[in-house]
Motif scaffolding. Structure first.
Motif, PDB file in Angstrom:
ATOM      1  N   TYR A 143      28.365 -21.170  24.307  1.00  0.00           N
ATOM      2  CA  TYR A 143      28.247 -22.094  23.167  1.00  0.00           C
ATOM      3  C   TYR A 143      26.983 -21.792  22.359  1.00  0.00           C
ATOM      4  O   TYR A 143      27.032 -21.670  21.131  1.00  0.00           O
ATOM      5  CB  TYR A 143      28.231 -23.541  23.669  1.00  0.00           C
ATOM      6  N   TRP A 144      25.848 -21.658  23.037  1.00  0.00           N
ATOM      7  CA  TRP A 144      24.587 -21.440  22.317  1.00  0.00           C
ATOM      8  C   TRP A 144      24.514 -20.048  21.718  1.00  0.00           C
ATOM      9  O   TRP A 144      23.858 -19.849  20.683  1.00  0.00           O
ATOM     10  CB  TRP A 144      23.403 -21.707  23.241  1.00  0.00           C
ATOM     11  N   ILE A 145      25.171 -19.067  22.317  1.00  0.00           N
ATOM     12  CA  ILE A 145      25.220 -17.741  21.699  1.00  0.00           C
ATOM     13  C   ILE A 145      25.935 -17.819  20.355  1.00  0.00           C
ATOM     14  O   ILE A 145      25.489 -17.235  19.353  1.00  0.00           O
ATOM     15  CB  ILE A 145      25.921 -16.730  22.634  1.00  0.00           C
ATOM     16  N   ILE A 146      27.056 -18.552  20.303  1.00  0.00           N
ATOM     17  CA  ILE A 146      27.787 -18.710  19.032  1.00  0.00           C
ATOM     18  C   ILE A 146      26.921 -19.425  18.004  1.00  0.00           C
ATOM     19  O   ILE A 146      26.865 -19.038  16.829  1.00  0.00           O
ATOM     20  CB  ILE A 146      29.108 -19.471  19.263  1.00  0.00           C
ATOM     21  N   VAL A 147      26.209 -20.484  18.440  1.00  0.00           N
ATOM     22  CA  VAL A 147      25.344 -21.232  17.514  1.00  0.00           C
ATOM     23  C   VAL A 147      24.226 -20.336  16.976  1.00  0.00           C
ATOM     24  O   VAL A 147      23.930 -20.338  15.778  1.00  0.00           O
ATOM     25  CB  VAL A 147      24.760 -22.474  18.213  1.00  0.00           C
ATOM     26  N   VAL A 148      23.602 -19.552  17.851  1.00  0.00           N
ATOM     27  CA  VAL A 148      22.502 -18.678  17.422  1.00  0.00           C
ATOM     28  C   VAL A 148      23.012 -17.609  16.459  1.00  0.00           C
ATOM     29  O   VAL A 148      22.361 -17.312  15.441  1.00  0.00           O
ATOM     30  CB  VAL A 148      21.833 -18.034  18.660  1.00  0.00           C
ATOM     31  N   ILE A 149      24.171 -17.013  16.749  1.00  0.00           N
ATOM     32  CA  ILE A 149      24.726 -16.008  15.843  1.00  0.00           C
ATOM     33  C   ILE A 149      25.028 -16.630  14.481  1.00  0.00           C
ATOM     34  O   ILE A 149      24.747 -16.030  13.431  1.00  0.00           O
ATOM     35  CB  ILE A 149      25.990 -15.374  16.447  1.00  0.00           C
ATOM     36  N   SER A 150      25.580 -17.858  14.481  1.00  0.00           N
ATOM     37  CA  SER A 150      25.856 -18.540  13.214  1.00  0.00           C
ATOM     38  C   SER A 150      24.578 -18.748  12.417  1.00  0.00           C
ATOM     39  O   SER A 150      24.544 -18.513  11.198  1.00  0.00           O
ATOM     40  CB  SER A 150      26.532 -19.883  13.490  1.00  0.00           C
ATOM     41  N   HIS A 151      23.510 -19.188  13.086  1.00  0.00           N
ATOM     42  CA  HIS A 151      22.234 -19.389  12.392  1.00  0.00           C
ATOM     43  C   HIS A 151      21.675 -18.071  11.864  1.00  0.00           C
ATOM     44  O   HIS A 151      21.137 -18.007  10.753  1.00  0.00           O
ATOM     45  CB  HIS A 151      21.227 -20.044  13.338  1.00  0.00           C
ATOM     46  N   ALA A 152      21.800 -17.005  12.663  1.00  0.00           N
ATOM     47  CA  ALA A 152      21.280 -15.702  12.238  1.00  0.00           C
ATOM     48  C   ALA A 152      22.008 -15.208  10.991  1.00  0.00           C
ATOM     49  O   ALA A 152      21.376 -14.719  10.041  1.00  0.00           O
ATOM     50  CB  ALA A 152      21.410 -14.690  13.376  1.00  0.00           C
ATOM     51  N   VAL A 153      23.334 -15.334  10.964  1.00  0.00           N
ATOM     52  CA  VAL A 153      24.109 -14.906   9.806  1.00  0.00           C
ATOM     53  C   VAL A 153      23.754 -15.756   8.586  1.00  0.00           C
ATOM     54  O   VAL A 153      23.600 -15.244   7.470  1.00  0.00           O
ATOM     55  CB  VAL A 153      25.621 -14.985  10.103  1.00  0.00           C
ATOM     56  N   ASP A 154      23.599 -17.061   8.804  1.00  0.00           N
ATOM     57  CA  ASP A 154      23.257 -17.956   7.696  1.00  0.00           C
ATOM     58  C   ASP A 154      21.880 -17.625   7.119  1.00  0.00           C
ATOM     59  O   ASP A 154      21.705 -17.581   5.897  1.00  0.00           O
ATOM     60  CB  ASP A 154      23.291 -19.402   8.178  1.00  0.00           C
ATOM     61  N   TYR A 155      20.902 -17.373   7.998  1.00  0.00           N
ATOM     62  CA  TYR A 155      19.563 -17.009   7.519  1.00  0.00           C
ATOM     63  C   TYR A 155      19.595 -15.700   6.750  1.00  0.00           C
ATOM     64  O   TYR A 155      18.918 -15.547   5.721  1.00  0.00           O
ATOM     65  CB  TYR A 155      18.597 -16.896   8.693  1.00  0.00           C
ATOM     66  N   GLN A 157      22.161 -14.418   5.085  1.00  0.00           N
ATOM     67  CA  GLN A 157      22.796 -14.640   3.787  1.00  0.00           C
ATOM     68  C   GLN A 157      21.840 -15.322   2.808  1.00  0.00           C
ATOM     69  O   GLN A 157      21.776 -14.960   1.634  1.00  0.00           O
ATOM     70  CB  GLN A 157      24.057 -15.488   3.963  1.00  0.00           C
ATOM     71  N   ARG A 158      21.100 -16.295   3.302  1.00  0.00           N
ATOM     72  CA  ARG A 158      20.145 -16.982   2.422  1.00  0.00           C
ATOM     73  C   ARG A 158      19.024 -16.037   1.991  1.00  0.00           C
ATOM     74  O   ARG A 158      18.543 -16.109   0.853  1.00  0.00           O
ATOM     75  CB  ARG A 158      19.575 -18.209   3.118  1.00  0.00           C
ATOM     76  N   TYR A 159      18.626 -15.147   2.909  1.00  0.00           N
ATOM     77  CA  TYR A 159      17.605 -14.164   2.556  1.00  0.00           C
ATOM     78  C   TYR A 159      18.113 -13.223   1.462  1.00  0.00           C
ATOM     79  O   TYR A 159      17.398 -12.943   0.488  1.00  0.00           O
ATOM     80  CB  TYR A 159      17.220 -13.364   3.805  1.00  0.00           C
ATOM     81  N   ARG A 160      19.373 -12.751   1.607  1.00  0.00           N
ATOM     82  CA  ARG A 160      19.937 -11.856   0.604  1.00  0.00           C
ATOM     83  C   ARG A 160      20.125 -12.579  -0.738  1.00  0.00           C
ATOM     84  O   ARG A 160      19.864 -12.007  -1.793  1.00  0.00           O
ATOM     85  CB  ARG A 160      21.288 -11.326   1.090  1.00  0.00           C
ATOM     86  N   GLU A 161      20.574 -13.845  -0.674  1.00  0.00           N
ATOM     87  CA  GLU A 161      20.719 -14.609  -1.910  1.00  0.00           C
ATOM     88  C   GLU A 161      19.369 -14.838  -2.586  1.00  0.00           C
ATOM     89  O   GLU A 161      19.259 -14.785  -3.810  1.00  0.00           O
ATOM     90  CB  GLU A 161      21.396 -15.946  -1.612  1.00  0.00           C
TER      91      GLU A 161
END
Length: 399
Positions: A143-155, A157-161
């Motif tokens: 569960y926490w691996i999925i949450v961490v991967i989601s946060h990493a992808v979101d960060y 994307q926000r960095y690229r934006e």
């Protein structure tokens, strides 16, 4: 939010969702194959040796619950991001939701493992809670691996934006510097003619108004079709031909096949202005400005040539010793738009004068970007008359 993009815009939201679901299921299928190989080789040579199809069915059944639940976990991760401002609310929610989801995963896997292991008859309801608790740590880790991967992808994307917004803001700032730069020079020329030639000054004011109107119409665009850039350039050259009268001859030679290719907005005007200032205004003999555009392999080549004195001996032709805001901003805008995939050279022409050469990736127009030709501006002007660019490849203009 739009339910779908325009016809030329590619996949819509529904297609993107299906693509994300396919990606999630693909990832878990690979995980299932990896676990299958582990189980298969683990039982080789033991009394409980499994066939590969049975091991595959076992592990694929085990990861199905992960694949089905991953969209829910990703939604929770996006709704309750663990950040500085939200962690007090997000962490308890994830602890609660993670424990509940992990308990369900553990229960499912206990049943699957017991069934494929041949011990389903020994599974007792009274022992079920203890088995769930024993296996809860492994499920919580997933569960926490999925949450961490989601946060990493979101960060990311926000960095690229953020990078994109910063790049667009810098491009806009560079472009906006060109407007007052050109405007001050044009007004200075008009002021010089107001008393000596009021009629010419009046024509220059009218053409300046046309030019400013065109630039305002596309002020938000970083790239425009080349035909639109030539339209801007013709408007500017008409102003300069009024100013210099018979001292200025211009030639625009554009391959009709590249007329709809995209180029940076207002990329030619500051280069031509620089050529006029350094190549025409400083000589008493008639000056000549040539603008050419053609395809060279996978690139678009733009060339501006004058017949002036050229660069001083020993000047750095690559960096360009002459030209201030205009050429400096041109180089900076090309760097921002194309990275290293561009060429900007300022050098002496073999026949005399200076030549500026630009090369950039050949790009077609975006959907809806091509406007119909504007009467009187789409071709090169000849004594107040116009010819469509498609009818003549090279036109020499003299005011």
């Amino acid at each position: 939010m739009k339910a779908f993009e325009t016809e030329a815009g590619g996949v819509g939201l529904r297609g993107q969702r299906w693509a994300r679901l396919a990606f999630v299921w693909g990832v878990w299928a690979l995980v299932g194959l990896f676990f299958t190989s582990q189980v298969y080789f683990y039982f080789i040579g033991t009394p409980k040796q499994l066939s590969f199809p049975r091991a595959l069915a076992w592990q694929m059944s085990a990861v199905v619950i992960f694949a089905l639940s991953t969209p829910l976990v990703l939604r929770l991760a996006r709704r309750y991001p663990v950040e500085r401002q939200t962690w007090r609310r997000a962490v308890p929610m994830h602890l609660l939701a993670g424990t509940a989801i992990s308990a369900a995963w553990a229960a499912f896997h206990i049943v699957i493992d017991t069934a494929f292991g041949g011990n389903i008859a020994h599974l007792k309801a009274s022992n079920f809670p203890r088995l769930i608790f024993v296996n809860l740590d492994k499920e919580l880790l997933v569960y926490w691996i999925i949450v961490v991967i989601s946060h990493a992808v979101d960060y990311y994307q926000r960095y690229r934006e953020g990078e994109l917004r910063a790049s667009q803001a810098q491009l806009q700032a560079l472009k906006m510097q060109l407007h007052p730069h050109f405007l001050f020079n044009a007004l200075h020329s008009i002021s010089a003619l107001v008393h000596t030639d009021p009629e010419a000054a009046d024509k220059m004011i009218a053409r300046l108004g046309d030019f400013l109107r065109l630039t305002l119409e596309t002020s938000a665009a970083q790239e425009v079709p080349l035909r639109q850039e030539i339209e801007f350039l013709n408007c500017y050259l008409e102003i300069e031909r009024i100013r210099f009268r018979d001292r200025l001859t211009t030639l625009i030679d554009v391959d009709p096949q590249v007329m709809d290719c995209r180029v940076p907005n207002l990329i030619l005007q500051p280069i031509v202005e620089n050529a006029i200032r350094h190549g025409v205004s400083q000589r008493s003999a008639p000056g000549r400005i040539e603008v050419r555009a053609a395809r060279v392999g996978a690139t678009l080549r733009l060339e501006v040539r004058d017949n002036g004195r050229g660069l001083p001996e020993g000047a750095d032709a690559t960096r360009g010793s002459k030209g201030g805001v205009g050429l400096a901003n041109t180089r900076a805008r090309l760097q921002q738009l194309y990275g290293a995939a561009y060429r900007f050279d300022l050098s002496n022409a073999p026949a005399g004068g200076a030549v500026v050469t630009l090369e950039m990736p050949l790009q077609g127009p975006p959907a809806g970007d091509v406007r119909p030709p504007r009467a009187g501006l789409d071709g090169a002007s000849v004594a107040g008359q116009t010819r469509p660019a498609a009818d003549t490849r090279a036109v020499s203009s003299r005011a």
